[in-house]
Design a protein around this motif. Structure first.
Motif, PDB file in Angstrom:
ATOM      1  N   LEU A  66     -79.337  61.251   7.685  1.00 23.85           N
ATOM      2  CA  LEU A  66     -77.769  60.645   7.742  1.00 23.85           C
ATOM      3  C   LEU A  66     -77.994  58.876   7.854  1.00 23.85           C
ATOM      4  O   LEU A  66     -77.488  57.985   6.463  1.00 23.85           O
ATOM      5  N   ARG A  67     -79.133  58.311   8.045  1.00 30.01           N
ATOM      6  CA  ARG A  67     -79.450  56.685   8.086  1.00 30.01           C
ATOM      7  C   ARG A  67     -79.691  56.047   6.480  1.00 30.01           C
ATOM      8  O   ARG A  67     -79.482  55.435   5.830  1.00 30.01           O
ATOM      9  N   PRO A  69     -79.160  56.940   3.296  1.00 27.28           N
ATOM     10  CA  PRO A  69     -78.580  57.262   2.155  1.00 27.28           C
ATOM     11  C   PRO A  69     -77.462  55.703   2.209  1.00 27.28           C
ATOM     12  O   PRO A  69     -77.181  54.894   2.076  1.00 27.28           O
ATOM     13  N   VAL A  70     -77.292  55.951   3.296  1.00 29.81           N
ATOM     14  CA  VAL A  70     -76.650  54.757   4.057  1.00 29.81           C
ATOM     15  C   VAL A  70     -77.272  53.210   3.935  1.00 29.81           C
ATOM     16  O   VAL A  70     -76.680  52.370   3.169  1.00 29.81           O
ATOM     17  N   ALA A  71     -78.576  53.246   4.186  1.00 26.31           N
ATOM     18  CA  ALA A  71     -79.619  51.607   3.705  1.00 26.31           C
ATOM     19  C   ALA A  71     -79.815  51.820   2.342  1.00 26.31           C
ATOM     20  O   ALA A  71     -79.856  51.150   1.871  1.00 26.31           O
ATOM     21  N   GLN A  72     -80.136  52.973   1.377  1.00 21.44           N
ATOM     22  CA  GLN A  72     -80.093  52.525   0.248  1.00 21.44           C
ATOM     23  C   GLN A  72     -79.188  51.821  -0.355  1.00 21.44           C
ATOM     24  O   GLN A  72     -78.492  51.831  -0.864  1.00 21.44           O
ATOM     25  N   ALA A  73     -78.098  53.062  -0.362  1.00 22.21           N
ATOM     26  CA  ALA A  73     -76.366  51.681  -0.680  1.00 22.21           C
ATOM     27  C   ALA A  73     -76.030  50.571  -0.161  1.00 22.21           C
ATOM     28  O   ALA A  73     -76.368  49.668  -0.969  1.00 22.21           O
ATOM     29  N   ASN A  74     -76.799  49.829   1.293  1.00 24.80           N
ATOM     30  CA  ASN A  74     -76.598  48.757   1.527  1.00 24.80           C
ATOM     31  C   ASN A  74     -77.384  47.976   0.752  1.00 24.80           C
ATOM     32  O   ASN A  74     -77.323  46.516   0.281  1.00 24.80           O
TER      33      ASN A  74
END
Length: 84
Positions: A66-67, A69-74
């Protein structure tokens, strides 16, 4: 899904409830060989899926998945301070 007659269900209700809480099991209660009731997770009755319990390692892997995709988006939207 297992079937159990009403007399055994009455005698073993606590154990049945424990199995339902832990495993999400559904039990069909019968009388004279005919299904009369279904005992299962309350969440399933409300139409929402019951979350399954994960082991420690499975939970870590799930959270890492889950982490990412969020890290990539950030990282793609991060700009140096002052540049807007």
């Amino acid at each position: 899904m297992r079937e159990i007659d009403v007399a055994k269900a009455k005698t073993h209700l606590s154990a049945l409830l424990k199995a339902i809480e832990q495993d999400g099991e559904t039990v069909v209660i019968t009388r004279n060989g005919h299904a009369v009731a279904r005992l299962g997770p309350a969440d399933a009755a409300e139409g929402s899926p019951r979350p399954r319990k994960l082991s420690g390692m499975d939970l870590v892997q799930h959270l890492q998945a889950l982490r990412e995709p969020v890290a990539q988006a950030n990282s793609s939207t991060d700009e140096p301070p002052g540049k807007t």
